[in-house]
Enzyme design. Structure first.
Site, PDB file in Angstrom:
ATOM      1  N   HIS A  47       0.819  -1.218   0.000  1.00  0.00           N
ATOM      2  CA  HIS A  47       0.000   0.000   0.000  1.00  0.00           C
ATOM      3  C   HIS A  47       0.855   1.272   0.000  1.00  0.00           C
ATOM      4  O   HIS A  47       0.318   2.376  -0.088  1.00  0.00           O
ATOM      5  CB  HIS A  47      -1.000  -0.003   1.167  1.00  0.00           C
ATOM      6  CG  HIS A  47      -0.432   0.271   2.514  1.00  0.00           C
ATOM      7  ND1 HIS A  47      -0.153  -0.715   3.432  1.00  0.00           N
ATOM      8  CD2 HIS A  47      -0.111   1.431   3.118  1.00  0.00           C
ATOM      9  CE1 HIS A  47       0.314  -0.172   4.540  1.00  0.00           C
ATOM     10  NE2 HIS A  47       0.349   1.135   4.371  1.00  0.00           N
ATOM     11  N   SER A  90       4.266   2.838   7.961  1.00  0.00           N
ATOM     12  CA  SER A  90       3.940   1.729   7.071  1.00  0.00           C
ATOM     13  C   SER A  90       5.149   1.265   6.284  1.00  0.00           C
ATOM     14  O   SER A  90       5.967   2.062   5.839  1.00  0.00           O
ATOM     15  CB  SER A  90       2.868   2.137   6.063  1.00  0.00           C
ATOM     16  OG  SER A  90       1.599   2.052   6.622  1.00  0.00           O
ATOM     17  N   ASP A 103       0.195  -7.730   1.639  1.00  0.00           N
ATOM     18  CA  ASP A 103       0.570  -6.314   1.689  1.00  0.00           C
ATOM     19  C   ASP A 103       2.096  -6.227   1.736  1.00  0.00           C
ATOM     20  O   ASP A 103       2.699  -5.894   2.754  1.00  0.00           O
ATOM     21  CB  ASP A 103      -0.071  -5.638   2.904  1.00  0.00           C
ATOM     22  CG  ASP A 103       0.105  -4.123   2.887  1.00  0.00           C
ATOM     23  OD1 ASP A 103       0.503  -3.583   1.829  1.00  0.00           O
ATOM     24  OD2 ASP A 103      -0.158  -3.482   3.924  1.00  0.00           O
TER      25      ASP A 103
END
Length: 259
Positions: A64, A205, A109
């Site tokens: 992402h 992230s 992910d």
């Protein structure tokens, strides 16, 4: 509300979707300058994330975190101070588990980035090897990043922050997020502090979860606000994809992730 932990470029956006955009570590302290040699900052036109250098030419991060005009920086400790061995690179190639670049809250992910020019090991830059064995529930794990150190109001530091959190059984995260219909089993790791106060958050992230010295997880998603009691975060399990990663690095770019 769950947060994909990414920092938007120009405007700092809190995304209320089930993925942690790149966030800063809540409840941590400034990392020792020698402990984050593996840590990359990953910028795109729309976001800031973290990543992990796994050899001189490859960085592992979250799917992402993908975006246009990707720049990767290594060897950075203080945004106000430039060190002689800081390195800036661009993404020459990007690889995803699925050709469609799809991922979910609980699977795939992960993104592997080949740098346009390999970096050199130095005082502030060194890779972290892929894991050789699974982590144990109850392990104390280390997280680090450049994300916000406060939530929901955001405060971004000039230096990366580090914190210790605990590795839980996946069922703990399953119970924490009933509204998302998570599957009974998952290829993610569940980690945090049950009483709250420490967590990854916006702009962390893609960063690493390090348990007993091994790179076990990639920061994926968690609660918004961050660091709430009984709301641990989820991390992509690196061990499940090591064969895929090693095959890509070896030149077998047609290989697919395990189902």
């Amino acid at each position: 509300m769950v947060l994909i932990r990414v920092l938007a470029n120009l405007l700092i956006l809190q995304l209320s979707y089930a993925q942690k955009s790149s966030e800063l570590v809540i409840g941590g302290d400034e990392c020792n300058i020698n402990e984050h040699r593996l840590l990359a900052i990953v910028y795109t036109n729309s976001s800031q994330c973290a990543g992990t250098l796994i050899n001189q030419e490859w960085v592992l991060t979250a799917a992402h975190c993908d975006g246009e005009n990707m720049d990767i920086y290594l060897g950075v400790h203080n945004e106000s101070v430039q060190y002689d061995d800081e390195e800036g690179r661009v993404a020459a190639e990007k690889f995803f588990c699925l050709s469609s670049r799809n991922y979910t809250k609980w699977d795939k992910d992960i993104m592997l980035i080949r740098l346009n020019i390999p970096v050199r090991n130095s005082t502030h830059i060194a890779p972290l090897s892929l894991p050789s064995s699974p982590p144990s529930v109850g392990s104390v794990c280390r997280v680090m990043g450049w994300g916000t150190i406060t939530s929901p109001n955001e405060t971004y530091p000039d230096v990366p922050h580090c914190a210790n959190i605990n590795l839980f059984d996946y069922e703990v995260c399953l119970a924490a997020y009933p509204e998302f219909g998570l599957p009974a089993t998952s290829r993610t790791l569940c980690a945090g502090i049950q009483q709250g106060g420490k967590d990854t958050c916006g702009s962390d992230s893609g960063g690493s979860l390090i348990c007993n010295g091994q790179f076990q997880g990639i920061v994926s998603w968690g609660d918004n606000p961050c660091a709430q009691p009984h709301k641990p975060a989820l991390y992509t399990k690196v061990l499940d994809d090591t064969e895929w990663i090693q095959s890509i690095i070896a030149g077998n770019t047609a290989v697919t992730c395990p189902p």
